[in-house]
Scaffold this active site. Structure first.
Site, short mmCIF file in Angstrom:
data_model
loop_
_atom_site.label_atom_id
_atom_site.label_comp_id
_atom_site.label_asym_id
_atom_site.label_seq_id
_atom_site.Cartn_x
_atom_site.Cartn_y
_atom_site.Cartn_z
N GLY A 179 -65.49 8.20 17.75
CA GLY A 179 -64.32 8.83 17.14
C GLY A 179 -64.37 8.82 15.62
N SER A 229 -60.54 -2.99 21.80
CA SER A 229 -59.63 -2.69 20.68
C SER A 229 -60.45 -2.51 19.41
CB SER A 229 -58.62 -3.83 20.50
OG SER A 229 -59.29 -5.05 20.26
N VAL A 230 -61.43 -1.62 19.48
CA VAL A 230 -62.31 -1.38 18.33
C VAL A 230 -61.50 -0.82 17.15
CG1 VAL A 230 -64.28 -0.04 17.47
CG2 VAL A 230 -64.37 -1.09 19.74
N GLY A 231 -60.61 0.11 17.43
CA GLY A 231 -59.76 0.65 16.36
C GLY A 231 -60.46 1.69 15.50
N CYS A 258 -55.78 7.60 21.30
CA CYS A 258 -56.36 6.28 21.03
C CYS A 258 -55.26 5.23 21.01
CB CYS A 258 -57.10 6.26 19.70
SG CYS A 258 -57.75 4.60 19.35
N GLY A 270 -63.55 1.55 32.63
CA GLY A 270 -64.45 1.00 33.63
C GLY A 270 -64.00 1.38 35.03
N GLY A 282 -63.32 8.27 33.07
CA GLY A 282 -62.55 7.11 33.50
C GLY A 282 -63.24 6.47 34.68
N GLY A 283 -64.15 5.55 34.40
CA GLY A 283 -64.78 4.77 35.46
C GLY A 283 -65.92 5.42 36.20
#
Lengths: 255, 303
Positions: free
Chosen positions: B45, B69-71, B128, B215, B241-242
């Site tokens: 991103g 929570s990379v942000g 996000c 995941g 999503g997974g």
């Protein structure tokens, strides 16, 4: 460069109530291993994340891993049997311990589960002295291996049940005042790394520190294992332990 | 056998792309396989200015998944254009630029710059969960989605994907709002807001306290939402999503996805996207299906 190798467990034994010593048949990974690097191991089908484990030694087509059981993943590893196979991603980490071409020995400072990667590091140097800290006598691992790999070995325990009582600081200071060292290479809990850094500053020698952080991909793509560093201009940023590290020059660390 | 799919006028050679945030800019996974194997790459991103991201720990494991929570740590759009596009253009794969902002003005500014760069598709990240300003806040209310997508649409000539948040009561409302304001495609789902606590220290494992869950555990939620959105709008969908296997991809396409993104599965197995593609091929062969597009939305719902 990283690969995945399916490795057979050749030996697995318990070293302390919480530590295990595993030897893997790993012809490719053992060739690639550098001091300070780690591998990341798949721990069964129900866990999304691999577990990063430091390389304790790489010898004749094998990898030796000494790890502590901390949670479900490492418990899974501790319960494998000789002959089982593991999916191992490695060898990981671009920041490694330097192999110094210097007649002075290096001083290794390690604590708890920070000790294992220093063994391979010790063997790669011309000469090494080591100061290792543990909680108590029962928690001591790799004593004989370090004794054989290093010219001098001092051990400290928090409760004084073996060696010097207290942290590594006093024995390390003693060695630093008696001998000339090319560098300090350290791996262990943060307070120990900070102590190693300030001792290096005090005695005017370079210092490298191996950092730890919760990891995702292990190869530098997902950016989760952030650790704050600064560059030559003092500008702060988040580096990543898995790719930029795990070993960093001490002067780049921001605590 | 045809594996190629069309997303908003852009042809992907196969329906497997990578999910933004799990793949960096491709350098690391290119050591494991040629990036040309992929239908497309949704890059980490991007924001107008470089972002440091959140303090660590940024990841926690969950049953069959993770929280992160990379942000939005990233080098900024300009550096992406200078350094990363030339690298990615060496491969025969489509580039999806995932873009975010803290304000409407931010979004417009980055969309304009990204829209004029050599990328194939823009993915507008309005979902996000890990940033204090912007991000998910834009994507959880139909009015703000409409307002933002319209303004971005007005400055962008490239195909525009809007990435939807699952952290809403009715995702079809948001999907319709994006469609009516000019989105060319939708991608879903972004991560679900979650939390884990260390019972020894009584502290959340993530320094940010909360994080986005992804995941395999989120897969059924993703399939459900994709099917709801498929039935609500006409736009092509990129499902995520997974997804970890070819069968997962088939299931998601039956629900309504024209393409699928593989993300968290890469952490378990770096080869996951290639294996997903191979799994799709195996399924098509075993079932005598000539065109992967024949699967899209073909779930037969119970009455």
């Amino acid at each position: 460069m990283a690969i995945t190798e399916i490795c057979t467990i050749i030996a697995l034994k318990q070293l302390s109530p919480t530590h295990f010593d595993m030897i893997l048949d790993a012809p490719k990974l053992s060739e690639m291993a550098k001091p300070g690097q780690f591998v990341s191991i798949l721990c069964g089908h129900s866990r999304t994340l691999r577990r990063p484990i430091s390389i304790c030694d790489a010898l004749e087509g094998t990898l030796r891993l000494v790890f502590e059981v901390r949670g479900e993943g490492t418990e899974y590893l501790s319960k494998r049997k000789v002959g089982d196979t593991l999916d191992v991603l490695g060898t990981l980490g671009c920041g490694t311990f330097p192999i110094l071409d210097d007649d002075r020995p290096v001083l290794l400072i390690g604590g708890g589960i920070g000790a294992p990667p220093l063994l391979y590091t010790a063997k790669a140097q011309k000469a090494a002295h080591a100061v290792l800290g543990f909680r108590n006598e029962a928690a001591i691992v790799l004593k004989n291996d370090f004794y054989n790999a290093c010219e001098t070995l001092m051990i400290a325990t928090d409760d004084g049940s073996f060696g010097a009582k207290g942290t590594i600081e006093a024995p390390a200071r003693l060695l630093l005042s008696k001998n000339k060292y090319s560098a300090i290479l350290a791996c262990g809990p943060k307070p120990m790394l900070k102590a190693a850094q300030s001792l290096a500053e005090e005695f005017g020698i370079p210092c490298w520190l191996s950092m730890e952080e919760r990891m995702g991909c292990g190869i530098g793509a997902c950016l989760v294992c952030a650790c704050k560093t600064k560059d030559e201009n003092g500008e702060e940023k988040f580096s990543h332990v898995c790719k930029d590290g795990p070993v960093f020059p001490a002067e780049y660390m921001v605590w | 056998m045809n594996l190629s799919v069309n997303i908003a006028g852009v042809e992907l050679k196969n329906p497997v792309v990578t999910a933004s945030g799990t793949f960096g800019f491709g350098h690391e996974y290119n050591e494991f396989y040629d990036l040309s194997e992929l239908g497309g790459i949704a890059v980490k991103g991007l924001t107008l200015k470089p972002r440091l991201g959140n303090p660590p720990p940024r990841i926690a494991e969950t049953p069959m998944g993770i929280l992160n929570s990379v942000g939005l740590q990233n080098p900024g759009i300009e550096k992406f254009i200078e350094e990363e596009i030339p690298f990615l253009r060496k491969f025969d794969t489509k580039i999806i630029a995932n873009i975010s902002g803290s304000t409407v003005e931010d979004y417009i500014a980055i969309a304009e710059i990204a829209g004029n760069s050599d990328v194939d598709l823009l993915e507008l990240n309005i979902s996000c969960p890990n940033v204090k300003a912007g991000g998910m806040a834009f994507g959880t209310c139909p009015k703000s989605v409409e307002d933002l997508v319209k303004k971005v649409r007005a400055v962008v000539n490239r195909p525009l994907i809007v990435k939807l948040s699952p952290n809403v009561t009715d995702i079809t409302e948001i999907a319709r709002a994006a469609e009516s304001s000019g989105a060319d495609a939708l991608s879903l789902i972004n991560t679900l807001l979650g939390m884990r606590i260390d019972i020894k220290t009584r502290r959340p494992i993530l320094k940010n306290n909360m994080g986005g869950m992804s995941g395999r555990a989120v897969f059924p939620i993703a399939v459900r939402m994709i099917n709801q959105v498929y039935r609500a709008v006409k736009l092509p969908l990129i499902g995520m999503g997974g997804v970890a296997t070819g069968n997962d991809a088939i299931e998601m396409m039956l629900a309504g996805a024209s393409a699928v993104a593989v993300g968290t599965a890469c952490f378990t197995d770096p080869m996951a996207p290639v294996k997903v593609r191979d799994g799709i091929v195996d399924y098509l062969k075993a079932n005598n299906i000539d065109d992967v597009n024949d699967l899209v939305g073909q779930v037969i719902l119970h009455d």
